[in-house]
Design an enzyme around this catalytic site. Sequence first.
Site, PDB file in Angstrom:
ATOM      1  N   ASP A 183      -4.133   3.934 -20.918  1.00 54.53           N
ATOM      2  CA  ASP A 183      -5.123   3.507 -21.766  1.00 54.53           C
ATOM      3  C   ASP A 183      -5.070   4.625 -22.997  1.00 54.53           C
ATOM      4  O   ASP A 183      -5.711   5.729 -22.797  1.00 54.53           O
ATOM      5  CB  ASP A 183      -6.384   3.366 -21.132  1.00 54.53           C
ATOM      6  N   ASP A 241      -2.821  -0.841 -26.670  1.00 58.28           N
ATOM      7  CA  ASP A 241      -3.165   0.303 -26.402  1.00 58.28           C
ATOM      8  C   ASP A 241      -3.372   0.624 -25.019  1.00 58.28           C
ATOM      9  O   ASP A 241      -3.695   1.725 -24.517  1.00 58.28           O
ATOM     10  CB  ASP A 241      -4.499   0.614 -27.180  1.00 58.28           C
ATOM     11  N   GLU A 242      -2.932  -0.121 -24.144  1.00 62.64           N
ATOM     12  CA  GLU A 242      -2.817   0.008 -22.671  1.00 62.64           C
ATOM     13  C   GLU A 242      -1.826  -0.925 -21.988  1.00 62.64           C
ATOM     14  O   GLU A 242      -1.308  -1.894 -22.454  1.00 62.64           O
ATOM     15  CB  GLU A 242      -4.162  -0.385 -22.222  1.00 62.64           C
TER      16      GLU A 242
END
Length: 360
Positions: free
Chosen positions: A12, A106-107
Site C-alpha cells: 500500500d 496505489d495498492e
Amino acid sequence: MEQPIRKIIHIDMDAFFASVEQRDNPELRGKPVAVGGSKMRGVVAAASYEARKYGVHSALASKIAAQRCPQLIFVKPRFDVYSAVSRQIREIFFSYTDLVEPLSLDEAYLDVTENKIGMPSASIIAKEIKQRILEETKLTASAGVSFNKFLAKIASDMDKPNGFTLITPDKAEEVVSGLEIEKFHGIGKVTAAKMQSMGILTGADLRLRSEEELVRVFGKVGRYYYHIARAQDEREVQPHRIRKSIGSERTFDEDLSEEDEMLERLQHLAEEVAQDMARLQATAKTVTVKIKYFDFTLNTRSKTYLSEFSSADAIYTIARELLRTPQLPAYPVRLLGISVSSLTYQHDRQREGYQFTLEL
C-alpha cells in the site's frame, strides 16, 4: 497431500497522490497537502500525512478540510502522472511474481508462495520491493505479509507510513481478537456501527457470534465475517480481476455554464478513461456521461453501440453527443464524469483463440 501455506504480500503506497506531489514539488514537502478540491468546494482525493494530523482525509468535503487545517495547500490532481508511477511500481511487482492483483493505483496483493527469484521468505521479498520502490520512484510504501489476503491487508495498515508487519499463523488469532471492529477490512462504517450497537466491538466479540446469527443479521456476507473473525480467508490472489466499468469524473472549482467549458473538460476525462483502457487492454461498447448540477441534482445519459471502441476520440465524440442529448445541461454544472462499460479484455479474446489489436 497437504497444501503449502500461502505467502501473501499486500503493498500500500503511503498517501500516494499527495506523496507524488510532494516528491515533484519541493515547496510542498513537510506541509499539509490536499489533492483535489479547493478551499471553497469539491472533495479531497488524497491528503498528506501532515494534513491527516488535522483530520483531513480522502472523501472529505474541501470546505471542511480547509476549516480543520487553515494552512492546507490544495493541489490539482495529475492522474496521468499517478497512473504512470503506478505502472512503474507494478513492473517491480511483476519481476517477483505474475500473481499480482491490483486493487487501485496505489495498492495490490501479491502471491509469492512460488516466485520468480526462488526466495522462500515473503518478508525478504516485501522488504526488497519496498526498497526498490523507494530507489526507483522516491516514494515510500507499507507492506503487510501473512498467509491470506485479509491478514496481509490488516498488516499493511498497522505500521504506516513506510511500515512493515508480518502476521504469522501462530499470532493470527491473537491479532484479530484484539482488532477494533471498524478496522476490519471488509467491514464498512455502517456495518461497524450496527455491530457496535450489538456489542461487537472487537474481533474477540465477533468470534463469539455463530455463523447462523451473522448470516441472519447481515445476509450472505455474514459467512465472511464469521471466518475472518477466526483469521480464515480462502480467497486467491486474482491477477485478472475483472472491472465492469472504467471511469473518471471531476468536481469543478466554479460551476460551468458554457458549452465550450464543458466540452473541454469532457475531452480531458475521455483521455483519462482511454489511458486506463489501454493499461487494462480493454474495449467498450457503452459510454455513460454523469452530470451533477449546482443544486446537486444528478443526471446520467448512456449509449450502447454494436461495435467496440477504445480511443479517446471515440469516447469524447460519444460523450459530446450525450451531453447535447436531448439538450445541453439547462443549469450550471458542478461535476462531469465519463465511464465506459460492456468491457472486453484482450486476455479474454486470446483465451477464446483469436487475436485482437487494441485501438489507441
